[in-house]
Design an enzyme around this catalytic site. Structure first.
Site, short mmCIF file in Angstrom:
data_model
loop_
_atom_site.label_atom_id
_atom_site.label_comp_id
_atom_site.label_asym_id
_atom_site.label_seq_id
_atom_site.Cartn_x
_atom_site.Cartn_y
_atom_site.Cartn_z
N SER A 127 31.87 17.34 -7.83
CA SER A 127 31.35 16.35 -8.77
C SER A 127 31.57 16.70 -10.24
CB SER A 127 29.85 16.13 -8.52
OG SER A 127 29.65 15.29 -7.40
N LYS A 130 33.11 14.04 -12.47
CA LYS A 130 32.38 13.02 -13.25
C LYS A 130 32.44 13.29 -14.75
CE LYS A 130 29.22 11.81 -9.45
NZ LYS A 130 29.69 12.76 -8.44
N SER A 313 24.32 12.82 -10.70
CA SER A 313 25.58 12.94 -9.96
C SER A 313 25.77 11.77 -9.00
CB SER A 313 25.64 14.27 -9.19
OG SER A 313 26.97 14.64 -8.93
#
Length: 481
Positions: A127, A130, A313
């Site tokens: 993640s 992102k 997230s």
């Protein structure tokens, strides 16, 4: 010229300001209790509140401060000696079992590399992807932009069309101007639609259609594991959704709607009926007449959505922001268009992208390949780069031990010294752990870092601890040699 470290320091102080009330109250109560037990001895009144060796910015504040009065970090603060930083991190940044951890630490102001362990090696980032999506969305769309969900009339006066504009954070109740998720609410849209129908003299039954054509291509990324989709890590993507593609904003795990556009339209039809409109059963796909707007509701700003994406997230929200970034960048609003747009916007920031392999913009795909150096450069662009729009992403970084995906970390003796000081984006897949962010060290120097572990033993608790401890030693490091 770019804004210096003072902006990043101001953001850190602002975050502390939001959290100080509970801490100050606890401190006051403890102090009062100590005074009573000690018989209110005079010497207690003059006791120092903290060790003289603790830097001022890492001490508990003695009084509330005004944000406008926050001073910038000292531009002359000493840069850590690379050999000292490496000595510390080589002792902490170790995998728990199998695998390896690459990493880099940079001085935010100058870009000087203070620690480098395979920093240019491509890694699966989870993640941390992102972060790339955040800067691309802010650059392409602008931090103050909003997405509009509209209800359009059609050629058939008995039909209304709920038209997606990219807002996947719709709420089921009335619009809440103070919210990010639920800033635009279906109940308000339905009430306004009912009023427009009444004013036009249109009586039911009314057929509800939904137009989700803003996003092109398949709704499900073929690079994703179907097990992850089944577990609710994400869902098929459409240009409008309730609760970021969930049945309820309070339930963030488990099954999700497999067609969020239809699910949202059904909920809208129910709200329309509650507003007194006779509604025909069932929901169809179709298009309305753009010039005939019956009602509209605007989303939270892009910067607010980016902050929510980073703090929690949110995979579904990340992919929606990626599609909107694609559209604003002249790309097709597909998964491939989103990755191409992210690559384009990073290049505009001067970040090398040739070596990157991008399969999605949320980080679920194992095919993603990005280096620790590239992530550190992205964090540096946010904290210290010339594009001021990127500064708005600072609030989205989780705070160690306090907020978001770092809220339950930095609580043991080995990492607690970083609590409240480290701000970083997390990343976790089965054999992947990542942590990229920023911290002000004990000498007042703003540092950016990225640590990425691949091939790790699944579930080995020591891997997160290793990264958290490494970020913590940066916070406490003077490292002058």
């Amino acid at each position: 010229m770019g804004v210096k470290n003072g902006d990043a320091r101001k953001r850190v102080t602002t975050a502390w300001g939001r959290l100080r009330w509970p801490l100050l109250l606890a401190a006051v109560l403890l102090c009062l209790g100590a005074l009573v037990v000690a018989g209110m001895l005079p010497e207690f009144m003059s006791a120092p509140k903290s060790s003289p060796s603790t830097p001022a910015w890492q001490q508990e504040p003695g009084s509330l401060s005004q944000v406008d009065g926050v001073l910038p970090l000292d531009a002359e603060a000493p840069v850590p000696v690379p050999a000292e930083v490496s000595k510390l991190l080589n002792g902490t940044l170790k995998p728990d079992g199998a695998g390896s951890i690459s990493g880099v630490v940079m001085d935010a102001s100058t870009g000087q590399v203070l620690f480098d362990r395979d920093a240019n090696a491509n890694r699966i980032p989870a993640s941390n992807m992102k972060l790339l999506t955040a800067v691309a969305a802010l650059k392409a769309l602008g931090p103050d932009s909003r997405f509009t969900t509209r209800v359009l009339a059609s050629d058939d006066p008995s039909t209304v069309v709920l038209t997606g504009g990219g807002d996947v954070l719709l709420g089921g109740a009335k619009s809440d101007p103070a919210a990010v998720m639920g800033r635009a609410g279906l109940a308000s849209l339905a009430s306004d639609t009912a009023a427009s129908l009444t004013k036009a003299g249109i009586k039911g039954p009314i057929t509800v259609r939904v137009d989700d054509s803003l996003f092109a291509g398949g709704p499900l990324n073929p690079a994703w594991s179907l097990d992850d989709v089944a577990a609710g890590e994400t869902a098929p993507l459409f240009s409008l959704a309730l609760n970021s593609g969930r049945y309820s904003p309070e339930v963030t795990t488990g099954p999700r709607p497999q067609d969020s556009a239809v699910t949202t339209a059904q909920a809208f039809a129910e709200q329309l009926a509650a507003a007194g409109v006779q509604v025909s059963p069932g929901v169809e796909r179709g298009k309305g007449v753009p010039a005939k707007v019956l009602a509209a509701a605007e989303s939270a700003t892009v910067s607010e959505q980016v902050d929510l994406m980073l703090e929690t997230s949110d995979n579904f929200l990340a992919e929606a922001l990626g599609r909107m970034t694609a559209g604003a960048s002249g790309k097709e609003t597909t998964y491939d268009g989103a990755t191409a747009a992210v690559r384009q916007r990073l290049g505009e920031l001067g970040i090398a992208t040739d070596s990157m392999q991008l399969a999605d913009v949320s980080g679920l795909a194992l095919e993603n390949q990005v280096s620790a150096r590239q992530f550190a450069e992205v964090v540096r662009a946010i904290t210290s780069g010339p594009d001021l729009a990127l500064r708005t992403a600072l609030d989205g970084f989780p705070v160690a031990g306090l907020t978001g995906t770092l809220g339950d970390r930095y609580v043991d003796a080995g990492t607690a010294e970083g609590a409240g000081l480290v701000r970083a984006k997390t990343g976790t897949l089965n054999t992947v752990i990542a942590l990229s962010g920023y911290v002000v060290d004990a000498d007042g120097r703003l540092l950016v870092f990225s640590f990425i572990g691949n091939g790790l033993d699944p579930g080995a608790a020591g891997n997160k601890v290793a990264m958290d401890r490494s970020a913590s030693v940066l916070a406490s490091c003077g490292c002058r040699g």
